[in-house]
Design a protein around this motif. Structure first.
Motif, PDB file in Angstrom:
ATOM      1  N   THR A   1     -11.912  -6.471  -5.968  1.00  0.00           N
ATOM      2  CA  THR A   1     -10.624  -6.017  -5.443  1.00  0.00           C
ATOM      3  C   THR A   1      -9.543  -7.056  -5.725  1.00  0.00           C
ATOM      4  O   THR A   1      -8.424  -6.705  -6.109  1.00  0.00           O
ATOM      5  CB  THR A   1     -10.732  -5.736  -3.927  1.00  0.00           C
ATOM      6  N   GLN A   2      -9.885  -8.327  -5.582  1.00  0.00           N
ATOM      7  CA  GLN A   2      -8.936  -9.394  -5.905  1.00  0.00           C
ATOM      8  C   GLN A   2      -8.560  -9.338  -7.386  1.00  0.00           C
ATOM      9  O   GLN A   2      -7.394  -9.493  -7.757  1.00  0.00           O
ATOM     10  CB  GLN A   2      -9.530 -10.756  -5.559  1.00  0.00           C
ATOM     11  N   GLU A   3      -9.543  -9.102  -8.230  1.00  0.00           N
ATOM     12  CA  GLU A   3      -9.303  -8.983  -9.675  1.00  0.00           C
ATOM     13  C   GLU A   3      -8.340  -7.830  -9.964  1.00  0.00           C
ATOM     14  O   GLU A   3      -7.428  -7.955 -10.780  1.00  0.00           O
ATOM     15  CB  GLU A   3     -10.637  -8.771 -10.396  1.00  0.00           C
ATOM     16  N   LEU A   4      -8.524  -6.721  -9.279  1.00  0.00           N
ATOM     17  CA  LEU A   4      -7.630  -5.564  -9.465  1.00  0.00           C
ATOM     18  C   LEU A   4      -6.209  -5.899  -9.016  1.00  0.00           C
ATOM     19  O   LEU A   4      -5.240  -5.465  -9.645  1.00  0.00           O
ATOM     20  CB  LEU A   4      -8.165  -4.348  -8.699  1.00  0.00           C
ATOM     21  N   ARG A   5      -6.075  -6.689  -7.936  1.00  0.00           N
ATOM     22  CA  ARG A   5      -4.741  -7.129  -7.499  1.00  0.00           C
ATOM     23  C   ARG A   5      -4.112  -8.009  -8.565  1.00  0.00           C
ATOM     24  O   ARG A   5      -2.931  -7.867  -8.885  1.00  0.00           O
ATOM     25  CB  ARG A   5      -4.833  -7.910  -6.188  1.00  0.00           C
ATOM     26  N   GLU A   6      -4.909  -8.937  -9.129  1.00  0.00           N
ATOM     27  CA  GLU A   6      -4.397  -9.840 -10.168  1.00  0.00           C
ATOM     28  C   GLU A   6      -3.977  -9.069 -11.415  1.00  0.00           C
ATOM     29  O   GLU A   6      -3.050  -9.476 -12.112  1.00  0.00           O
ATOM     30  CB  GLU A   6      -5.446 -10.893 -10.513  1.00  0.00           C
ATOM     31  N   ARG A   7      -4.640  -7.960 -11.695  1.00  0.00           N
ATOM     32  CA  ARG A   7      -4.273  -7.115 -12.838  1.00  0.00           C
ATOM     33  C   ARG A   7      -3.055  -6.246 -12.531  1.00  0.00           C
ATOM     34  O   ARG A   7      -2.551  -5.560 -13.414  1.00  0.00           O
ATOM     35  CB  ARG A   7      -5.442  -6.208 -13.218  1.00  0.00           C
ATOM     36  N   GLY A   8      -2.608  -6.251 -11.282  1.00  0.00           N
ATOM     37  CA  GLY A   8      -1.445  -5.455 -10.899  1.00  0.00           C
ATOM     38  C   GLY A   8      -1.763  -3.988 -10.698  1.00  0.00           C
ATOM     39  O   GLY A   8      -0.855  -3.150 -10.735  1.00  0.00           O
ATOM     40  N   LEU A   9      -3.020  -3.652 -10.467  1.00  0.00           N
ATOM     41  CA  LEU A   9      -3.422  -2.251 -10.327  1.00  0.00           C
ATOM     42  C   LEU A   9      -3.438  -1.782  -8.889  1.00  0.00           C
ATOM     43  O   LEU A   9      -3.303  -0.584  -8.623  1.00  0.00           O
ATOM     44  CB  LEU A   9      -4.804  -2.032 -10.948  1.00  0.00           C
ATOM     45  N   VAL A  10      -3.647  -2.699  -7.941  1.00  0.00           N
ATOM     46  CA  VAL A  10      -3.692  -2.327  -6.529  1.00  0.00           C
ATOM     47  C   VAL A  10      -2.905  -3.335  -5.705  1.00  0.00           C
ATOM     48  O   VAL A  10      -2.671  -4.472  -6.136  1.00  0.00           O
ATOM     49  CB  VAL A  10      -5.142  -2.236  -5.975  1.00  0.00           C
ATOM     50  N   VAL A  11      -2.488  -2.887  -4.537  1.00  0.00           N
ATOM     51  CA  VAL A  11      -1.908  -3.777  -3.524  1.00  0.00           C
ATOM     52  C   VAL A  11      -2.752  -3.602  -2.269  1.00  0.00           C
ATOM     53  O   VAL A  11      -3.247  -2.511  -1.996  1.00  0.00           O
ATOM     54  CB  VAL A  11      -0.429  -3.472  -3.231  1.00  0.00           C
ATOM     55  N   THR A  12      -2.905  -4.691  -1.528  1.00  0.00           N
ATOM     56  CA  THR A  12      -3.699  -4.634  -0.313  1.00  0.00           C
ATOM     57  C   THR A  12      -2.786  -4.794   0.886  1.00  0.00           C
ATOM     58  O   THR A  12      -1.947  -5.699   0.921  1.00  0.00           O
ATOM     59  CB  THR A  12      -4.779  -5.738  -0.318  1.00  0.00           C
ATOM     60  N   VAL A  13      -2.938  -3.895   1.850  1.00  0.00           N
ATOM     61  CA  VAL A  13      -2.182  -3.937   3.094  1.00  0.00           C
ATOM     62  C   VAL A  13      -3.172  -4.309   4.193  1.00  0.00           C
ATOM     63  O   VAL A  13      -4.145  -3.577   4.415  1.00  0.00           O
ATOM     64  CB  VAL A  13      -1.524  -2.567   3.389  1.00  0.00           C
ATOM     65  N   ARG A  14      -2.919  -5.414   4.818  1.00  0.00           N
ATOM     66  CA  ARG A  14      -3.844  -5.907   5.842  1.00  0.00           C
ATOM     67  C   ARG A  14      -4.073  -4.843   6.918  1.00  0.00           C
ATOM     68  O   ARG A  14      -3.133  -4.276   7.460  1.00  0.00           O
ATOM     69  CB  ARG A  14      -3.294  -7.182   6.460  1.00  0.00           C
ATOM     70  N   GLY A  15      -5.331  -4.586   7.202  1.00  0.00           N
ATOM     71  CA  GLY A  15      -5.681  -3.612   8.226  1.00  0.00           C
ATOM     72  C   GLY A  15      -5.641  -2.167   7.758  1.00  0.00           C
ATOM     73  O   GLY A  15      -6.025  -1.268   8.491  1.00  0.00           O
ATOM     74  N   LYS A  16      -5.163  -1.925   6.530  1.00  0.00           N
ATOM     75  CA  LYS A  16      -5.047  -0.559   6.004  1.00  0.00           C
ATOM     76  C   LYS A  16      -5.948  -0.314   4.803  1.00  0.00           C
ATOM     77  O   LYS A  16      -6.457   0.773   4.614  1.00  0.00           O
ATOM     78  CB  LYS A  16      -3.595  -0.254   5.601  1.00  0.00           C
ATOM     79  N   GLY A  17      -6.082  -1.313   3.937  1.00  0.00           N
ATOM     80  CA  GLY A  17      -6.895  -1.158   2.738  1.00  0.00           C
ATOM     81  C   GLY A  17      -6.126  -1.492   1.481  1.00  0.00           C
ATOM     82  O   GLY A  17      -5.001  -1.987   1.532  1.00  0.00           O
ATOM     83  N   SER A  18      -6.733  -1.203   0.339  1.00  0.00           N
ATOM     84  CA  SER A  18      -6.117  -1.457  -0.963  1.00  0.00           C
ATOM     85  C   SER A  18      -5.728  -0.124  -1.588  1.00  0.00           C
ATOM     86  O   SER A  18      -6.507   0.829  -1.561  1.00  0.00           O
ATOM     87  CB  SER A  18      -7.081  -2.217  -1.873  1.00  0.00           C
ATOM     88  N   PHE A  19      -4.533  -0.080  -2.142  1.00  0.00           N
ATOM     89  CA  PHE A  19      -3.961   1.153  -2.666  1.00  0.00           C
ATOM     90  C   PHE A  19      -3.576   1.002  -4.130  1.00  0.00           C
ATOM     91  O   PHE A  19      -3.087  -0.052  -4.544  1.00  0.00           O
ATOM     92  CB  PHE A  19      -2.715   1.546  -1.854  1.00  0.00           C
ATOM     93  N   VAL A  20      -3.753   2.075  -4.879  1.00  0.00           N
ATOM     94  CA  VAL A  20      -3.365   2.100  -6.289  1.00  0.00           C
ATOM     95  C   VAL A  20      -1.844   2.032  -6.367  1.00  0.00           C
ATOM     96  O   VAL A  20      -1.153   2.763  -5.645  1.00  0.00           O
ATOM     97  CB  VAL A  20      -3.881   3.385  -6.977  1.00  0.00           C
ATOM     98  N   VAL A  21      -1.324   1.172  -7.232  1.00  0.00           N
ATOM     99  CA  VAL A  21       0.126   1.054  -7.381  1.00  0.00           C
ATOM    100  C   VAL A  21       0.653   2.170  -8.273  1.00  0.00           C
ATOM    101  O   VAL A  21      -0.062   2.714  -9.121  1.00  0.00           O
ATOM    102  CB  VAL A  21       0.545  -0.318  -7.957  1.00  0.00           C
ATOM    103  N   GLU A  22       1.901   2.511  -8.073  1.00  0.00           N
ATOM    104  CA  GLU A  22       2.584   3.481  -8.927  1.00  0.00           C
ATOM    105  C   GLU A  22       2.948   2.735 -10.203  1.00  0.00           C
ATOM    106  O   GLU A  22       3.601   1.696 -10.165  1.00  0.00           O
ATOM    107  CB  GLU A  22       3.845   3.982  -8.232  1.00  0.00           C
ATOM    108  N   ARG A  23       2.507   3.246 -11.351  1.00  0.00           N
ATOM    109  CA  ARG A  23       2.770   2.562 -12.618  1.00  0.00           C
ATOM    110  C   ARG A  23       3.529   3.467 -13.559  1.00  0.00           C
ATOM    111  O   ARG A  23       3.201   4.641 -13.674  1.00  0.00           O
ATOM    112  CB  ARG A  23       1.454   2.151 -13.277  1.00  0.00           C
ATOM    113  N   PRO A  24       4.501   2.908 -14.258  1.00  0.00           N
ATOM    114  CA  PRO A  24       5.172   3.707 -15.277  1.00  0.00           C
ATOM    115  C   PRO A  24       4.221   3.980 -16.431  1.00  0.00           C
ATOM    116  O   PRO A  24       3.277   3.212 -16.638  1.00  0.00           O
ATOM    117  CB  PRO A  24       6.336   2.829 -15.722  1.00  0.00           C
TER     118      PRO A  24
END
Length: 87
Positions: free
Chosen positions: A50-73
């Motif tokens: 999950t950290q790797e996905l954040r570093e790739r800019g694919l997901v953002v993590t919201v504390r207490g909510k989870g990790s979400f796919v980012v909107e990408r052009p």
């Protein structure tokens, strides 16, 4: 057996699911516990993926909510000429 670390392999799997649309923008990815159970890896491996996905800019993590796919052009929309230049 692949020489790539397990967390990278897991991040690649999730990235492919994002690219295919199986995991949609603004929707959560599976929890670390779910990823660990589904793919038979340690929870720490799932956390690092999950950290790797954040570093790739694919997901953002919201504390207490989870990790979400980012909107990408669309990839085709980004061209070299679109980048700002310093003057």
């Amino acid at each position: 057996m692949s020489a790539r670390p397990l967390y990278v392999q897991l991040a690649d799997i999730v990235e492919r699911k994002i690219a295919s649309g199986e995991l949609a923008p603004d929707r959560p990815i599976p929890s670390e516990n779910h990823l660990a159970d589904e793919y038979g890896v340690a929870r720490l491996t799932a956390r690092r993926a999950t950290q790797e996905l954040r570093e790739r800019g694919l997901v953002v993590t919201v504390r207490g909510k989870g990790s979400f796919v980012v909107e990408r052009p669309p990839v085709q929309a980004a061209t070299e000429g679109d980048e700002p230049t310093e003057e």
